[in-house]
Write a protein that holds these residues in place. Sequence first.
Motif, short mmCIF file in Angstrom:
data_model
loop_
_atom_site.label_atom_id
_atom_site.label_comp_id
_atom_site.label_asym_id
_atom_site.label_seq_id
_atom_site.Cartn_x
_atom_site.Cartn_y
_atom_site.Cartn_z
N THR A 32 15.76 63.50 77.03
CA THR A 32 15.43 63.75 75.62
C THR A 32 15.77 62.55 74.75
O THR A 32 14.98 62.15 73.90
N LEU A 33 16.94 61.98 74.97
CA LEU A 33 17.33 60.80 74.18
C LEU A 33 16.34 59.66 74.41
O LEU A 33 15.91 59.01 73.46
N ALA A 34 15.97 59.44 75.65
CA ALA A 34 15.03 58.35 75.97
C ALA A 34 13.67 58.59 75.32
O ALA A 34 13.07 57.65 74.77
N THR A 35 13.18 59.82 75.36
CA THR A 35 11.87 60.09 74.77
C THR A 35 11.89 59.97 73.24
O THR A 35 10.86 59.77 72.62
N ARG A 36 13.09 60.03 72.65
CA ARG A 36 13.23 59.83 71.21
C ARG A 36 13.62 58.38 70.87
O ARG A 36 14.00 58.09 69.75
N ASN A 37 13.54 57.52 71.87
CA ASN A 37 13.89 56.10 71.71
C ASN A 37 15.33 55.90 71.27
O ASN A 37 15.62 55.00 70.48
N ILE A 38 16.21 56.74 71.78
CA ILE A 38 17.64 56.61 71.52
C ILE A 38 18.30 56.15 72.82
O ILE A 38 18.20 56.84 73.84
N GLY A 39 18.92 55.00 72.78
CA GLY A 39 19.59 54.48 73.97
C GLY A 39 20.85 55.27 74.28
O GLY A 39 21.47 55.86 73.40
#
Length: 193
Positions: free
Chosen positions: A28-35
Amino acid sequence: MKRIAVYCGSATPADERYVALAREVGQTLATRNIGVVYGGGMRGLMGAVAQGALDAGGEVIGVIPEALAIAEIANPGCTDLRVVTGMHERKRAFVDLSDGFLTLPGGVGTMDELWEAVSWSQLGYHAKPVGLLNAFGFFDHLLAFNHHMVATGFVRQSHAGIIMAEPDLDLLLARMTGHEPHVPIFGMKASDL
């Protein structure tokens, strides 16, 4: 938020829901562009968070103490693996590299990281959101204890909301994104203390 430090267990519990949750959080974090900034391990929930993010094409920065890296538990798949001398440097890197903190189920080390993020926020060493994903009611007793500390006056009312807890990741991330810093102890007058 560009990056979130994720605190979670290095153990793999028998209940598979926890590993699935960790993998979903990373994804989920990756799909929201959150490292993801995390402890750098490849086992347990730590490894699942990292793999979920990596599988979704996300940035994963692992920060691991030298002694653990030598023990061959460091995750070589991280987009950036940083080996530091010890735990103090590791936790400082979490603060320096992230825009907030997200705690998943875990053990003593996870609790150490969570409480340090809370304490540093309370004091004023950082003004970043501290999120707690209370999946499956894992943190119910911890949240009750935190409320007890507030009720007895050991935690100031103005700091009662430092821990943002939600059972749902989307709700928690929304709250963390809308975070407004409180007045830290360093910003108070002696008469307020």
